[in-house]
Design an enzyme around this catalytic site. Structure first.
Site, PDB file in Angstrom:
ATOM      1  N   CYS A  29       0.833  -1.201   0.000  1.00 56.75           N
ATOM      2  CA  CYS A  29       0.000   0.000   0.000  1.00 56.75           C
ATOM      3  C   CYS A  29       0.880   1.270   0.000  1.00 56.75           C
ATOM      4  O   CYS A  29       1.615   1.494  -0.949  1.00 56.75           O
ATOM      5  CB  CYS A  29      -0.962  -0.043   1.180  1.00 56.75           C
ATOM      6  SG  CYS A  29      -2.373   1.071   0.997  1.00 56.75           S
ATOM      7  N   HIS A  75      -3.562  -5.657  -0.209  1.00 51.55           N
ATOM      8  CA  HIS A  75      -3.346  -6.100   1.171  1.00 51.55           C
ATOM      9  C   HIS A  75      -3.294  -7.620   1.273  1.00 51.55           C
ATOM     10  O   HIS A  75      -4.353  -8.269   1.282  1.00 51.55           O
ATOM     11  CB  HIS A  75      -4.456  -5.568   2.075  1.00 51.55           C
ATOM     12  CG  HIS A  75      -4.299  -4.134   2.442  1.00 51.55           C
ATOM     13  ND1 HIS A  75      -3.846  -3.730   3.680  1.00 51.55           N
ATOM     14  CD2 HIS A  75      -4.512  -3.000   1.738  1.00 51.55           C
ATOM     15  CE1 HIS A  75      -3.795  -2.404   3.721  1.00 51.55           C
ATOM     16  NE2 HIS A  75      -4.192  -1.942   2.547  1.00 51.55           N
ATOM     17  N   GLU A 124      -2.706  -9.385   3.837  1.00 53.19           N
ATOM     18  CA  GLU A 124      -3.302  -9.869   5.093  1.00 53.19           C
ATOM     19  C   GLU A 124      -4.817  -9.950   4.973  1.00 53.19           C
ATOM     20  O   GLU A 124      -5.465 -10.714   5.694  1.00 53.19           O
ATOM     21  CB  GLU A 124      -2.890  -8.978   6.265  1.00 53.19           C
ATOM     22  CG  GLU A 124      -3.765  -7.790   6.532  1.00 53.19           C
ATOM     23  CD  GLU A 124      -3.690  -6.722   5.462  1.00 53.19           C
ATOM     24  OE1 GLU A 124      -4.577  -5.858   5.416  1.00 53.19           O
ATOM     25  OE2 GLU A 124      -2.732  -6.741   4.659  1.00 53.19           O
TER      26      GLU A 124
END
Length: 372
Positions: free
Chosen positions: A257, A347, A349
């Protein structure tokens, strides 16, 4: 109790009227939309949403209430929240309280009962806009509310990492056998990111955004991680300088990001503001090396300049645009071929969201192992 009127006001003069949801009052920020059908608790507590009013495109929000396990930070960072149909009561075994109760408890001004599809279509045409949510006594004349919005700060040129970073360093121990040490620069990092690394045997030293290369080296790090975070990457000169020092030392590096954008700048690429950004849990990304498509979670309003599969020369050797967005061709990943560094705009995660990209943490682990 009666209904408290509220209004979502955009800088171009468009006004959407509804009812208060959360705290009664006024809040200003950049109005953006998120396409996730679930995961609103993770969204609201993601520091990357600092100073943004989030419009939920899913029509009904609040079904699962608010629990004490899914926060991505210590507080709600979104400046405001706009929904269409709030659930009248939560229904989930982990719920501890309704969403509107939590919004009010944390002082977040929201609005419900507006046509969020129309708001989203308007933002897609005009681009993300400054806006404000006004309710109760904060409601004023249309001209006064538009003036308040027009005088508020925009996102371009905003340096916000210092607002959301940790004040003091801290360590998250590896789970099971420790395999390596990671220095993670906290630019607004979601809590699930170091947890994902810890499950892979990484001891994570979380450092403030202002940390120096000496701070990084003092951790004995086998690798450096650059987190997500809010704001304009063009303002992150201090972090760009740190990354260049890390690359000069050939230390493995992984960014996501905002961290991806900072690596891009360190490699000589410019960044720019997207018209309305990528925010949601269903954004397709194409891997240049394999052609595989991953469905990803994203939250960003800026991007790195470049073309899909583009190869380019940097101060640190050859590099490539490793991933791009299937929707608009935006750069979604970078790989330094002549050094141990890579980054992605999405992302891995994915809290909440798809887990197609989770193996990128394993790729980071292998990169550190190969460096030994």
């Amino acid at each position: 109790m009666g209904i408290t009127e509220a209004a979502l006001v955009l800088e171009d003069g468009r006004i959407f009227r509804g009812e208060s949801f959360g705290r009664v009052g006024a809040s200003l920020g950049e109005v953006v939309f998120s396409t996730g059908m679930t995961g609103y608790q993770e969204t609201l507590t993601d520091p990357s949403y600092h100073r943004q009013i989030v419009v939920a495109t899913a029509p009904q929000i609040g079904n699962t209430g608010w629990n004490d396990e899914d926060d991505e930070s210590t507080r709600i960072w979104a400046a405001g929240y706009a929904v269409r149909d709030p659930a009248p009561r939560p229904s989930n075994w982990r719920s501890r309280r309704p969403l509107d109760e939590e919004l009010a408890r944390q002082g977040v001004v929201g609005i419900a009962g507006i046509d969020t599809r129309t708001v989203t279509r308007h933002l897609r045409r005009s681009g993300s806009l400054r806006g404000g949510v006004f309710s109760g006594a904060a409601l004023a004349s249309d001209d006064d509310m538009i003036a308040a919005v027009s005088e508020s700060a925009g996102m371009t040129g905003a340096y916000l990492a210092a607002d959301v970073t940790t004040v003091e360093p801290y360590v998250i121990p590896a789970e099971g056998r420790k395999r390596c040490t990671v220095a993670a620069l906290d630019l607004g990092m979601k809590a699930s990111i170091p947890r994902m690394m810890a499950t892979r045997g990484m001891e994570v030293h979380v450092l403030p955004s202002s940390s120096t290369v000496e701070d990084v080296l003092m951790t004995g790090a086998d690798g450096v991680f650059l987190s997500n975070g809010p704001g304009d990457p063009a303002t992150a000169d201090t972090q760009v300088a740190l990354v260049r020092q890390v690359l000069e030392r050939n230390i493995p590096l992984f960014g996501i990001c905002l961290g991806h954008q900072i690596l891009g700048r360190a490699l000589g690429r410019a960044t720019y503001k997207l018209p309305y950004g990528h925010r949601g849990l269903n954004i397709p990304v194409i891997d240049a090396s394999s052609g595989a498509v991953s469905i990803t979670a994203q939250n960003h309003g800026f991007a790195v300049e470049g073309e899909p599969r583009e190869e380019f020369v940097t101060d640190f050797g050859r590099a490539q645009v490793s991933h791009h967005c299937a929707n608009d061709g935006a750069v979604e990943g970078l790989r330094l071929w002549d050094g141990p560094a890579f980054s992605v705009q999405f992302h891995p995660e994915a809290a909440a969201g798809p887990h197609d990209a989770a193996p990128l943490f394993d790729q980071f682990s292998r990169l550190m192992e190969e460096a030994h």
